[in-house]
Design an enzyme around this catalytic site. Sequence first.
Site, PDB file in Angstrom:
ATOM      1  N   THR A 158     -26.159  -8.727  12.089  1.00 44.64           N
ATOM      2  CA  THR A 158     -27.082  -8.371  11.005  1.00 44.64           C
ATOM      3  C   THR A 158     -26.307  -7.791   9.831  1.00 44.64           C
ATOM      4  OG1 THR A 158     -28.832  -7.919  12.588  1.00 44.64           O
ATOM      5  CG2 THR A 158     -29.087  -6.983  10.385  1.00 44.64           C
ATOM      6  N   ASN A 212       0.805  -1.222   0.000  1.00 42.96           N
ATOM      7  CA  ASN A 212       0.000   0.000   0.000  1.00 42.96           C
ATOM      8  C   ASN A 212       0.837   1.270   0.000  1.00 42.96           C
ATOM      9  OD1 ASN A 212       0.574  -1.093   2.692  1.00 42.96           O
ATOM     10  ND2 ASN A 212      -0.459   0.726   3.469  1.00 42.96           N
ATOM     11  N   HIS A 254     -13.946   0.589   0.089  1.00 44.88           N
ATOM     12  CA  HIS A 254     -13.730   2.020  -0.128  1.00 44.88           C
ATOM     13  C   HIS A 254     -12.487   2.316  -0.950  1.00 44.88           C
ATOM     14  CE1 HIS A 254     -10.547   3.233   2.908  1.00 44.88           C
ATOM     15  NE2 HIS A 254     -10.857   2.044   3.372  1.00 44.88           N
ATOM     16  N   GLN A 270      -5.171  -3.379  -1.980  1.00 45.11           N
ATOM     17  CA  GLN A 270      -4.655  -2.532  -3.060  1.00 45.11           C
ATOM     18  C   GLN A 270      -4.540  -3.294  -4.375  1.00 45.11           C
ATOM     19  OE1 GLN A 270      -4.341   0.640  -2.912  1.00 45.11           O
ATOM     20  NE2 GLN A 270      -4.430   0.977  -0.699  1.00 45.11           N
ATOM     21  N   CYS A 281      -3.738   4.802   7.663  1.00 42.63           N
ATOM     22  CA  CYS A 281      -3.940   4.300   9.020  1.00 42.63           C
ATOM     23  C   CYS A 281      -2.797   4.672   9.943  1.00 42.63           C
ATOM     24  CB  CYS A 281      -4.104   2.777   8.994  1.00 42.63           C
ATOM     25  SG  CYS A 281      -5.492   2.246   7.991  1.00 42.63           S
TER      26      CYS A 281
END
Length: 388
Positions: free
Chosen positions: A241, A155, A205, A183, A329
């Site tokens: 869920t 990344n 994302h 990636q 991150c």
Amino acid sequence: MSPQPIYLDHAATTPVRPEVLEAMTPYFGARFGNPSSTHRWGREARAALDEARERVARCLGAAPDEVCFTSGGTEGDNLAVLGGWRALRAKGRRAVVTSPIEHKAVLQSVHQAAKEGAEERILQVDRSGAVSLEDARARIGAGDLALTSVMWVNNETGVIQPIEELAQLTKAAGGLFHTDAVQAFGKVEVDARTVPFDFVAVSGHKLGAPKGIGAFYIRRGTPLEPLFFGGSQDRGRRPGTENVAYAVGLARAMELALAERAAHWTALEALRDRLEAALLARVPDALINGRGARRAPHILNVSVPGTDSESLLMALDLQGVAASSGSACQSGSITPSHVLSAMGVRADLASAAIRMSLGSLTTPADIDRVAELFPALILKARGLAGVA
């Protein structure tokens, strides 16, 4: 009039694609049911979820029952490393093999496994950032192997790792193989029919889907202990869920990424090479990290001697250009990139590295403007503004 801002941080996140948002929208409204309910609203949601799972599975060369929906790449990496290792430790397999250039989601999971009794084996990488296959043969083949985890595309540098060879070495040693393909998907072929991986993590994302959704592949019959406990959703491997709207969006994003992969690669590679050549022509002592290795086309990591990444990123931001110093991150970290350090990059150069990552928003005009801006920003960062 200020020029249009330039977004060169697609490896951190991407905008939600209009086609994805359109596919998701009905499930924020009238089709809001819980897929575990047996009434019409629940059945409608279940049908959409099952269809999304089938579509994601096709994108991975998998069967629908081999796909779980997760919150993203981090959860998938944790589930593979810890879930896979915990399932095998009772059989006397203790060793977990990984590389020093992994995302922290993998490295911290491996460290946690070590606290629980695993033996960490860290692979060597060369100066270009590629895992050494010679070292991998020794460490993977040393016996007692539970799991190997190596990312497909780094990344920070974009370097493509020898995943097929590592997977084959791992299977020959009787271990499980996991790859973080966050990636990689949409850039290289990720197909369970051709590469013998057991676990794969994908994040929505990075592909034009929203944050908070990912796909986790688990080969049929592979042992796995869940991280969460609750209901029977996803065959108990990932209870809770299901997020139907986001699962539908992820399926659409993955289909689009797969359909556009070849054209996307060609376009981004041309733009990256154009930017790389322009930067080296204007700043000859710049260092391209990962140069010489096989690289995915969307990431360019450059170190400029005499500067620091924080100052450069601030200067670029003031000019309307968004970039990063590596993994999003790791934002806020003042230490040099662990990836570059593992590659043997000097500490001063690792601290001077910035990552520019290209994607759907990138145009040739963006590349040319950044190349034009860069030399002046470097001079300023070096304290040489106005000096020839």
